[in-house]
Write a protein that holds these residues in place. Sequence first.
Motif, PDB file in Angstrom:
ATOM      1  N   PRO A  74       6.511  11.940  -8.697  1.00  0.00           N
ATOM      2  CA  PRO A  74       6.994  10.824  -7.869  1.00  0.00           C
ATOM      3  C   PRO A  74       7.976  11.296  -6.806  1.00  0.00           C
ATOM      4  O   PRO A  74       8.569  12.373  -6.908  1.00  0.00           O
ATOM      5  CB  PRO A  74       7.681   9.921  -8.898  1.00  0.00           C
ATOM      6  N   GLY A  75       8.143  10.468  -5.768  1.00  0.00           N
ATOM      7  CA  GLY A  75       9.175  10.694  -4.758  1.00  0.00           C
ATOM      8  C   GLY A  75       8.786  11.590  -3.606  1.00  0.00           C
ATOM      9  O   GLY A  75       9.637  11.911  -2.772  1.00  0.00           O
ATOM     10  N   LEU A  76       7.516  11.999  -3.498  1.00  0.00           N
ATOM     11  CA  LEU A  76       7.130  12.895  -2.419  1.00  0.00           C
ATOM     12  C   LEU A  76       7.183  12.223  -1.049  1.00  0.00           C
ATOM     13  O   LEU A  76       7.341  12.892  -0.033  1.00  0.00           O
ATOM     14  CB  LEU A  76       5.718  13.447  -2.671  1.00  0.00           C
ATOM     15  N   LEU A  77       7.022  10.914  -0.988  1.00  0.00           N
ATOM     16  CA  LEU A  77       7.137  10.179   0.264  1.00  0.00           C
ATOM     17  C   LEU A  77       8.299   9.194   0.242  1.00  0.00           C
ATOM     18  O   LEU A  77       8.283   8.181   0.935  1.00  0.00           O
ATOM     19  CB  LEU A  77       5.833   9.436   0.580  1.00  0.00           C
ATOM     20  N   GLY A  78       9.325   9.491  -0.534  1.00  0.00           N
ATOM     21  CA  GLY A  78      10.508   8.643  -0.584  1.00  0.00           C
ATOM     22  C   GLY A  78      10.224   7.308  -1.258  1.00  0.00           C
ATOM     23  O   GLY A  78       9.388   7.190  -2.162  1.00  0.00           O
ATOM     24  N   GLU A  79      10.917   6.281  -0.808  1.00  0.00           N
ATOM     25  CA  GLU A  79      10.692   4.938  -1.320  1.00  0.00           C
ATOM     26  C   GLU A  79       9.383   4.397  -0.750  1.00  0.00           C
ATOM     27  O   GLU A  79       9.170   4.411   0.458  1.00  0.00           O
ATOM     28  CB  GLU A  79      11.843   4.016  -0.942  1.00  0.00           C
ATOM     29  N   VAL A  80       8.515   3.927  -1.628  1.00  0.00           N
ATOM     30  CA  VAL A  80       7.181   3.500  -1.218  1.00  0.00           C
ATOM     31  C   VAL A  80       7.067   1.989  -1.367  1.00  0.00           C
ATOM     32  O   VAL A  80       7.381   1.422  -2.420  1.00  0.00           O
ATOM     33  CB  VAL A  80       6.089   4.198  -2.052  1.00  0.00           C
ATOM     34  N   GLU A  81       6.615   1.340  -0.302  1.00  0.00           N
ATOM     35  CA  GLU A  81       6.288  -0.074  -0.348  1.00  0.00           C
ATOM     36  C   GLU A  81       4.836  -0.214  -0.811  1.00  0.00           C
ATOM     37  O   GLU A  81       3.922   0.315  -0.180  1.00  0.00           O
ATOM     38  CB  GLU A  81       6.461  -0.698   1.033  1.00  0.00           C
ATOM     39  N   GLY A  82       4.627  -0.886  -1.907  1.00  0.00           N
ATOM     40  CA  GLY A  82       3.283  -1.005  -2.464  1.00  0.00           C
ATOM     41  C   GLY A  82       3.116  -0.088  -3.653  1.00  0.00           C
ATOM     42  O   GLY A  82       4.061   0.153  -4.417  1.00  0.00           O
ATOM     43  N   ASN A  83       1.935   0.468  -3.821  1.00  0.00           N
ATOM     44  CA  ASN A  83       1.613   1.328  -4.951  1.00  0.00           C
ATOM     45  C   ASN A  83       1.911   2.771  -4.595  1.00  0.00           C
ATOM     46  O   ASN A  83       1.322   3.326  -3.661  1.00  0.00           O
ATOM     47  CB  ASN A  83       0.132   1.152  -5.325  1.00  0.00           C
ATOM     48  N   ALA A  84       2.822   3.414  -5.342  1.00  0.00           N
ATOM     49  CA  ALA A  84       3.207   4.796  -5.049  1.00  0.00           C
ATOM     50  C   ALA A  84       2.257   5.808  -5.650  1.00  0.00           C
ATOM     51  O   ALA A  84       2.360   6.998  -5.341  1.00  0.00           O
ATOM     52  CB  ALA A  84       4.624   5.057  -5.567  1.00  0.00           C
ATOM     53  N   GLY A  85       1.331   5.385  -6.520  1.00  0.00           N
ATOM     54  CA  GLY A  85       0.409   6.315  -7.165  1.00  0.00           C
ATOM     55  C   GLY A  85      -1.034   6.004  -6.816  1.00  0.00           C
ATOM     56  O   GLY A  85      -1.708   5.264  -7.539  1.00  0.00           O
ATOM     57  N   PRO A  86      -1.572   6.534  -5.692  1.00  0.00           N
ATOM     58  CA  PRO A  86      -2.940   6.219  -5.297  1.00  0.00           C
ATOM     59  C   PRO A  86      -3.963   6.820  -6.259  1.00  0.00           C
ATOM     60  O   PRO A  86      -3.785   7.933  -6.754  1.00  0.00           O
ATOM     61  CB  PRO A  86      -3.057   6.839  -3.906  1.00  0.00           C
ATOM     62  N   GLY A  87      -5.000   6.070  -6.499  1.00  0.00           N
ATOM     63  CA  GLY A  87      -6.099   6.564  -7.305  1.00  0.00           C
ATOM     64  C   GLY A  87      -7.226   7.074  -6.427  1.00  0.00           C
ATOM     65  O   GLY A  87      -7.098   7.166  -5.208  1.00  0.00           O
ATOM     66  N   PRO A  88      -8.378   7.409  -7.005  1.00  0.00           N
ATOM     67  CA  PRO A  88      -9.518   7.850  -6.205  1.00  0.00           C
ATOM     68  C   PRO A  88      -9.889   6.794  -5.158  1.00  0.00           C
ATOM     69  O   PRO A  88      -9.950   5.601  -5.456  1.00  0.00           O
ATOM     70  CB  PRO A  88     -10.625   8.031  -7.243  1.00  0.00           C
ATOM     71  N   GLY A  89     -10.095   7.268  -3.924  1.00  0.00           N
ATOM     72  CA  GLY A  89     -10.440   6.359  -2.841  1.00  0.00           C
ATOM     73  C   GLY A  89      -9.264   5.609  -2.270  1.00  0.00           C
ATOM     74  O   GLY A  89      -9.445   4.663  -1.494  1.00  0.00           O
ATOM     75  N   GLN A  90      -8.037   6.008  -2.610  1.00  0.00           N
ATOM     76  CA  GLN A  90      -6.839   5.332  -2.116  1.00  0.00           C
ATOM     77  C   GLN A  90      -5.897   6.353  -1.475  1.00  0.00           C
ATOM     78  O   GLN A  90      -5.982   7.560  -1.715  1.00  0.00           O
ATOM     79  CB  GLN A  90      -6.115   4.613  -3.268  1.00  0.00           C
ATOM     80  N   ILE A  91      -4.978   5.835  -0.647  1.00  0.00           N
ATOM     81  CA  ILE A  91      -4.056   6.708   0.074  1.00  0.00           C
ATOM     82  C   ILE A  91      -2.732   5.988   0.281  1.00  0.00           C
ATOM     83  O   ILE A  91      -2.693   4.769   0.446  1.00  0.00           O
ATOM     84  CB  ILE A  91      -4.656   7.138   1.438  1.00  0.00           C
ATOM     85  N   VAL A  92      -1.641   6.756   0.221  1.00  0.00           N
ATOM     86  CA  VAL A  92      -0.299   6.290   0.595  1.00  0.00           C
ATOM     87  C   VAL A  92       0.081   7.017   1.882  1.00  0.00           C
ATOM     88  O   VAL A  92       0.060   8.249   1.923  1.00  0.00           O
ATOM     89  CB  VAL A  92       0.740   6.568  -0.504  1.00  0.00           C
ATOM     90  N   LEU A  93       0.409   6.298   2.929  1.00  0.00           N
ATOM     91  CA  LEU A  93       0.716   6.882   4.229  1.00  0.00           C
ATOM     92  C   LEU A  93       2.211   6.867   4.498  1.00  0.00           C
ATOM     93  O   LEU A  93       2.925   5.971   4.044  1.00  0.00           O
ATOM     94  CB  LEU A  93       0.010   6.106   5.346  1.00  0.00           C
TER      95      LEU A  93
END
Length: 913
Positions: A147-166
């Motif tokens: 956790p914490g690679l992109l700081g504070e995350v709005e939404g889901n911080a742990g993307p699954g297959p086919g998902q992305i955190v920008l």
Amino acid sequence: MTARLARWRVALRIARRDALRSKGRTALVVLLMMLPVAAGAFVVGGIRTSTPTTETRISWQMGSSAQARLSVGCGDVRAPIEQDPLGTAGCDSSAADLGAVDPGDLASLLPRGDDVTPAGRVGLPIRSGRALVRSAEFLVLDAASVPGLLGEVEGNAGPGPGQIVLRRQIADRLGVGIGDRVELDSVEVEVVGIGDSSSPVAGLVGASTVGGSEPIWFVVGDAPVTWGDVQNLNAIGMVVTSRAVYEDPPPPEQVPAASYGDSGDTARVVGVIAAVVALGLLEIVLLVGPAFAVGAKRNARMLALVAASGGAPGDVRRIVLASGLVAGVIAGVVGLAVGSAGTVVWFLTRQGSTYPLPNLVIPVLEPAGIAAIALLLGLAAAWFPARSAASADVVMALAGRRGDVPARRRVAWTGLSLAGAGVAMGVVAATVSEPVLLAAGVIVMEIGLVMAAGMLVELVGRLAPMMRLPARFALRDARRHRSRTAPAVAAVLAAVAAATVGLVWIASDARVQEAIWRPVAADQVGLVSLSTWDQDAEGLVEQYDRVERAIGGVLPQARMVPVRLLESTTHTGPNSSWSAAALPDPATVCPEDQEYSEDAADERCRVVPSASAGFTWGSGALVDDGSMVGALGLDGAAAAADALSRGEVVVNDPEAIWPDGRVHITVMDDDYQPATAEVTARGHLVEWASQVYDLVVPPALAEDLEGAAQVALADRGERAGDADPGGTDAGDPLFGIRTVGAVVTGVDLDQADVDSLNRDLSDIDANVRLTYEGEMGGKRSDADLAAIIVGAALVVALLATGLSVGLAVTDSRADLATLSAVGASPRVRRRITSAQAGVVAIVGTLAGVSTGLLLAFVIGRWQQTDRFTGYLWETIVPWPHVGALAIGLPLLAVAGGWLLSRSRLPVRRRLAQ
């Protein structure tokens, strides 16, 4: 000690009252002295803000809980390495490959209780319905375990297959939010979160979503990874960034990679920066010194009363120095506030950019040292006025009379000697290419000219008898009061010399950049490159048609002209990829019994180093009937298009045109061995330096080259025996004409058009791109920078002139009042004041331009020793800008003296002599 402090307390009280009484002069002095403090505080704060702190580095690399991050140190080869605490590694290319990484081996070298989590790092294009980011770095992993690679995350911080955190900046650039879908390397993914980090990583991708990533591993657990663990992992070829090592680095003697840096380069850079800073501080002392002289002159009667009441010369000197100390304290505080505020504003303005600053840091210790510069500046600037005030004749000061001390000639001769020594040091430095010696020479020369400024004023003052009343008065006044005129002349000289050097440098460097850049077309002409990889001629034609429809849909007025290349279509052996080339005139070829070198006696054998940059569609001869060349917009394009339409060949090398006016073209294999068969045609020479225009042939001649290639293949068969088993059958074409791009005309493209069209073109192929010549920086416009330099020089020089004139007005008030009393017209006052300003400005400007040109030629000689671009360097004097500086500054000074002076003065009673 108590008595000394009491004297300083009294002096500081007097200085404070004088500063409050003369608010305008105090504000000007504080402004001048706070500039280096504000600049220094801003630079230090900017460096610290743009450099990730330890906490920021840990967050970027390992998130909030991981102990370390591992990667293979030497790319595809895993071999023992050495690294520094930040993860910078040195590879041994001769070491044996240790093979694939076994996670079990990694775990065995980690502290007990730690484990590794696999991940991947990949650079991919990402696009939405609105925009395209061509290349961004993504991490492919199970983000829940790190956790914490992109700081504070709005939404889901742990993307699954086919998902992305920008990262938020990337999401804003793409115009997407949570729940939207984007395309990541042709894979559609859903945005499930947006992070607020300033990390270089654009986003986190769920595991197994995309392939082709570079493997990395995160160490998770409670036990820290120590420096000893790092070195153990280095032995199996792993680069390690460790939380514990970041927070507590090992001593330098335990870091084998600590000697990788080049301390020599660092010393040279520091030396040059120190020289520039020293010159800037010297300029400020020259500017501020007359201001303190003005204050001392206006307070001459008060200082004389102090001396008459029993004050020692040291007490008088201390009062004037206290003025510099008070101004320095105020300048230091104000400068720190302004510099820190600038750092905060810069940080906030960059937050919305694609790559924001990593962290806001307002340093404390460094600015405290920088603030001390303001104190030193104040004391240095007040030192000579303080000495002059302490040695003044008390009786003459109380009587209102001047007591001028004659100038010492040895000071001027010493200055001239130093100036000559500085020039000599600069010439030697230019010859041996030593920037530190060059910087030292410039400083010595500058100091020498400052010391010799009094002699220059003395020489100019001898012209007074030949002048009319205002100029005669001003010249004699300047000569009589060299102690206040010389610093002002030196300040103007230094500012104008620096501006002249800057203007010459800009013009000369622009000429070098222009020579390096090889323009393909006029600035606003669009250049399309198709995706040629693994595409046959028919596929490229279809791709071109789709591009034409896409551009026409957005810019209907645009006209596209295809760009076609003559390329080898087949391989017949290890050295059988054919290319067309123009043979040079035999009279220009270096004889075989001589060697090529830079200083060869035979001009034909001289090797000239070269550097170039610019757009290209690939290697090969262009095939054109004149339509493409005619659309380029370059000088001579119309004549070249006519030549191609007549069947002539266009070349950009004069040696390719033989004495009979024809170009001899042959085919060459991969070893650059020419075939015996040739095709000739009349040649047309163009001055377009880009390699794209080395050879442009009409379509009919391209067909003739096919015959020459077939003859060459037959010759190879006769020499080599049987044809290569995997080679080309007899009669198969060896050359083909392929469409590789297009020239877009009829519209003035800008960056917004290009960004929008590239989004649409990416639907055709990820490698299809549109750009335009002006976007790539081939032609630089330095008008703004030149204007800034001229403007800065004008401001500095006018400040110096104004301060000198202010002091001159103080000294001349009694003389001007006498002139008024004996019937001089009111305009005489204005004329005298403008003449006083003109003397300082004209003398300083002419000397400054001359000095600047001399320095510019010395620096130009130094630049010619650069191994990359020195052969292109030519000292170019931009006479319009230099002339505007040389003429405009005196005119502005004279006009300012005329407009800002009062024409009438009350008649004052002269004290008894």
